[in-house]
Scaffold this motif. Structure first.
Motif, PDB file in Angstrom:
ATOM      1  N   MET A 108     -20.815  53.613 -16.530  1.00  0.00           N
ATOM      2  CA  MET A 108     -21.015  54.003 -14.944  1.00  0.00           C
ATOM      3  C   MET A 108     -20.419  55.981 -14.717  1.00  0.00           C
ATOM      4  O   MET A 108     -21.014  56.065 -14.356  1.00  0.00           O
ATOM      5  N   VAL A 109     -19.640  55.420 -15.457  1.00  0.00           N
ATOM      6  CA  VAL A 109     -18.097  56.777 -16.195  1.00  0.00           C
ATOM      7  C   VAL A 109     -18.644  56.916 -17.414  1.00  0.00           C
ATOM      8  O   VAL A 109     -17.548  56.276 -18.208  1.00  0.00           O
ATOM      9  N   THR A 110     -18.598  57.899 -18.099  1.00  0.00           N
ATOM     10  CA  THR A 110     -19.667  57.811 -19.188  1.00  0.00           C
ATOM     11  C   THR A 110     -18.570  58.958 -20.096  1.00  0.00           C
ATOM     12  O   THR A 110     -17.291  59.225 -20.108  1.00  0.00           O
ATOM     13  N   LEU A 111     -18.063  58.949 -21.567  1.00  0.00           N
ATOM     14  CA  LEU A 111     -17.603  59.177 -22.124  1.00  0.00           C
ATOM     15  C   LEU A 111     -17.914  60.904 -22.415  1.00  0.00           C
ATOM     16  O   LEU A 111     -16.418  61.610 -21.995  1.00  0.00           O
ATOM     17  N   ASP A 112     -18.730  61.632 -22.443  1.00  0.00           N
ATOM     18  CA  ASP A 112     -18.768  62.650 -21.454  1.00  0.00           C
ATOM     19  C   ASP A 112     -18.743  63.066 -20.198  1.00  0.00           C
ATOM     20  O   ASP A 112     -17.943  64.178 -20.669  1.00  0.00           O
ATOM     21  N   ASN A 113     -18.299  62.509 -19.305  1.00  0.00           N
ATOM     22  CA  ASN A 113     -17.438  62.377 -18.229  1.00  0.00           C
ATOM     23  C   ASN A 113     -16.371  62.887 -18.129  1.00  0.00           C
ATOM     24  O   ASN A 113     -15.680  63.568 -17.830  1.00  0.00           O
ATOM     25  N   VAL A 114     -15.587  61.974 -19.067  1.00  0.00           N
ATOM     26  CA  VAL A 114     -14.676  62.575 -19.448  1.00  0.00           C
ATOM     27  C   VAL A 114     -13.843  63.490 -20.256  1.00  0.00           C
ATOM     28  O   VAL A 114     -13.249  63.999 -19.853  1.00  0.00           O
ATOM     29  N   ALA A 136      -0.507  67.697  -8.557  1.00  0.00           N
ATOM     30  CA  ALA A 136       0.401  66.346  -9.340  1.00  0.00           C
ATOM     31  C   ALA A 136      -0.030  66.644 -10.855  1.00  0.00           C
ATOM     32  O   ALA A 136      -0.952  67.198 -11.249  1.00  0.00           O
ATOM     33  N   GLU A 137       1.069  65.534 -11.063  1.00  0.00           N
ATOM     34  CA  GLU A 137       0.747  65.174 -13.018  1.00  0.00           C
ATOM     35  C   GLU A 137      -1.188  63.783 -12.554  1.00  0.00           C
ATOM     36  O   GLU A 137      -0.612  63.100 -11.726  1.00  0.00           O
ATOM     37  N   VAL A 138      -1.741  64.236 -13.571  1.00  0.00           N
ATOM     38  CA  VAL A 138      -2.721  63.127 -13.634  1.00  0.00           C
ATOM     39  C   VAL A 138      -2.582  62.143 -14.825  1.00  0.00           C
ATOM     40  O   VAL A 138      -2.745  62.986 -15.729  1.00  0.00           O
ATOM     41  N   LEU A 139      -3.524  61.147 -14.523  1.00  0.00           N
ATOM     42  CA  LEU A 139      -3.263  60.228 -15.224  1.00  0.00           C
ATOM     43  C   LEU A 139      -4.550  59.499 -15.165  1.00  0.00           C
ATOM     44  O   LEU A 139      -4.867  58.289 -14.101  1.00  0.00           O
ATOM     45  N   VAL A 140      -5.259  59.827 -16.492  1.00  0.00           N
ATOM     46  CA  VAL A 140      -7.225  58.822 -15.842  1.00  0.00           C
ATOM     47  C   VAL A 140      -6.869  58.077 -17.145  1.00  0.00           C
ATOM     48  O   VAL A 140      -6.910  57.684 -18.403  1.00  0.00           O
ATOM     49  N   LEU A 141      -6.962  56.760 -16.379  1.00  0.00           N
ATOM     50  CA  LEU A 141      -7.559  54.983 -16.838  1.00  0.00           C
ATOM     51  C   LEU A 141      -9.129  54.360 -17.322  1.00  0.00           C
ATOM     52  O   LEU A 141      -9.438  54.562 -16.381  1.00  0.00           O
ATOM     53  N   HIS A 142      -8.955  54.858 -18.882  1.00  0.00           N
ATOM     54  CA  HIS A 142     -11.026  55.457 -18.387  1.00  0.00           C
ATOM     55  C   HIS A 142     -11.090  53.908 -19.680  1.00  0.00           C
ATOM     56  O   HIS A 142     -10.503  53.785 -20.849  1.00  0.00           O
ATOM     57  N   GLY A 143     -12.171  52.908 -19.482  1.00  0.00           N
ATOM     58  CA  GLY A 143     -12.919  51.836 -20.157  1.00  0.00           C
ATOM     59  C   GLY A 143     -13.888  52.163 -21.711  1.00  0.00           C
ATOM     60  O   GLY A 143     -14.617  53.442 -20.736  1.00  0.00           O
ATOM     61  N   ALA A 156      -3.165  58.622 -10.350  1.00  0.00           N
ATOM     62  CA  ALA A 156      -3.614  57.677 -11.750  1.00  0.00           C
ATOM     63  C   ALA A 156      -5.238  57.235 -10.892  1.00  0.00           C
ATOM     64  O   ALA A 156      -5.487  56.696  -9.763  1.00  0.00           O
ATOM     65  N   THR A 157      -6.161  56.889 -11.379  1.00  0.00           N
ATOM     66  CA  THR A 157      -7.406  56.887 -11.416  1.00  0.00           C
ATOM     67  C   THR A 157      -7.546  55.285 -12.608  1.00  0.00           C
ATOM     68  O   THR A 157      -7.325  55.298 -14.133  1.00  0.00           O
ATOM     69  N   PHE A 158      -8.359  54.205 -12.515  1.00  0.00           N
ATOM     70  CA  PHE A 158      -8.053  53.409 -12.865  1.00  0.00           C
ATOM     71  C   PHE A 158      -9.880  52.847 -12.622  1.00  0.00           C
ATOM     72  O   PHE A 158     -10.430  52.869 -11.774  1.00  0.00           O
ATOM     73  N   HIS A 159     -10.803  53.700 -14.368  1.00  0.00           N
ATOM     74  CA  HIS A 159     -12.254  53.331 -13.683  1.00  0.00           C
ATOM     75  C   HIS A 159     -12.638  53.933 -12.364  1.00  0.00           C
ATOM     76  O   HIS A 159     -13.342  53.788 -12.366  1.00  0.00           O
ATOM     77  N   GLY A 160     -11.855  55.086 -12.763  1.00  0.00           N
ATOM     78  CA  GLY A 160     -12.347  56.213 -11.229  1.00  0.00           C
ATOM     79  C   GLY A 160     -13.539  57.341 -12.492  1.00  0.00           C
ATOM     80  O   GLY A 160     -14.141  57.093 -13.116  1.00  0.00           O
ATOM     81  N   ASN A 161     -14.504  57.768 -10.706  1.00  0.00           N
ATOM     82  CA  ASN A 161     -15.354  58.637 -10.852  1.00  0.00           C
ATOM     83  C   ASN A 161     -14.613  59.855 -11.099  1.00  0.00           C
ATOM     84  O   ASN A 161     -14.435  59.832  -9.893  1.00  0.00           O
ATOM     85  N   LEU A 162     -15.063  60.638 -12.177  1.00  0.00           N
ATOM     86  CA  LEU A 162     -14.000  61.512 -12.882  1.00  0.00           C
ATOM     87  C   LEU A 162     -15.706  62.685 -12.027  1.00  0.00           C
ATOM     88  O   LEU A 162     -15.030  63.739 -12.160  1.00  0.00           O
ATOM     89  N   SER A 163     -16.559  62.854 -11.197  1.00  0.00           N
ATOM     90  CA  SER A 163     -16.525  63.965 -11.445  1.00  0.00           C
ATOM     91  C   SER A 163     -16.824  64.715 -10.017  1.00  0.00           C
ATOM     92  O   SER A 163     -16.069  64.118  -9.163  1.00  0.00           O
ATOM     93  N   THR A 164     -16.751  65.632  -9.525  1.00  0.00           N
ATOM     94  CA  THR A 164     -16.734  66.181  -8.971  1.00  0.00           C
ATOM     95  C   THR A 164     -18.053  67.624  -8.035  1.00  0.00           C
ATOM     96  O   THR A 164     -18.048  68.257  -8.869  1.00  0.00           O
TER      97      THR A 164
END
Length: 245
Positions: A173-179, A161-168, A142-150
């Protein structure tokens, strides 16, 4: 409730860096499911230790990890950015340090090595996602306001893993395009994942000190208690689903 055991654990990364994590677990006669906790770019501070302590209160062993060495912390964004960027200089540093931390957690006598997970905040979100992308034996991330790029997108079958992304929703800093790019990466790699967009939440929404840090550093962070609570609830549901079975 069981008494909580805490201790600091020193471990070494493949690059020779001495790292010092904070371990917390409830007293138990049986091995416990365990969660790696990767910090924001501020380092292994009180906030990430508090999150580990809370996990222990919920019945998990937890390990707040050190990504910079010697449990260094800062409240200055310029210093945090410098330390974080040092971990990007070599392509394997982040995964190697996180892997060393996961092995250290798995080696603790309180831990059930078959039931491991990883969570991360901000920079720590990238840490645990890259750990999962590397094929690590974790059942949930699980990530909270995480940097999603790699630089190393997930390959099919590699993320266990099952992955959960919690995004504001208001994260600048991490855009909806990044999401969106992240969702496409997960779909292409057949990863079971969920992205929760939390209303009126900025980067750093889970940290009560976000507004203070934003003002001191002139950066766009903000604490949102509703988003924090919703994110933690979703995270604990994920852990219960994947580690309690």
């Amino acid at each position: 409730m069981s008494a909580i055991i805490t201790r600091e654990i020193q471990y070494t990364a493949p690059d020779g860096k001495t790292l010092i994590g904070f371990f917390a677990a409830p007293q138990s006669d049986t091995p416990l499911p365990a969660v790696l906790v990767a910090p924001e770019w501020w380092g292994r501070n009180d906030y990430v230790m508090q999150r580990a302590q809370e996990l222990a209160e919920h019945g998990y062993a937890a390990f707040a990890i050190d990504m910079y060495g010697d449990k260094q912390t800062t409240e200055e964004a310029s210093q945090a950015n410098e330390w974080m960027m040092e971990t990007f200089q070599q392509p394997n540093t982040i995964v190697e340090r996180a892997t060393a931390a996961l092995a250290t957690l798995a080696a603790q006598p309180e831990v059930d090595v078959q039931r491991l997970a990883a969570i991360g905040f901000c920079f720590g979100g990238k840490v645990v996602l890259d750990l999962a992308r590397s094929g690590a034996e974790v059942k949930a991330v699980a990530t909270f306001h995480g940097n999603l790029s790699t630089a190393t997108p997930a390959e099919k079958g590699k993320i266990k893993a099952e992955v959960l992304v919690l995004h504001g929703e208001l994260d600048s800093m991490v855009t909806l395009d990044n999401v969106e790019s992240f969702k496409q990466e997960m779909q292409a790699a057949d990863v079971k994942h969920e992205v929760m967009i939390l209303a009126n939440a900025k980067h750093g929404f889970s940290n009560p000190l976000a507004d203070v840090r934003a003002k001191a550093n002139g950066i766009d962070l903000g604490y949102n208690p509703e988003a924090e609570r919703a994110g933690l609830d979703a995270m604990y549901q994920l852990l219960a689903r994947d580690l309690r079975a």
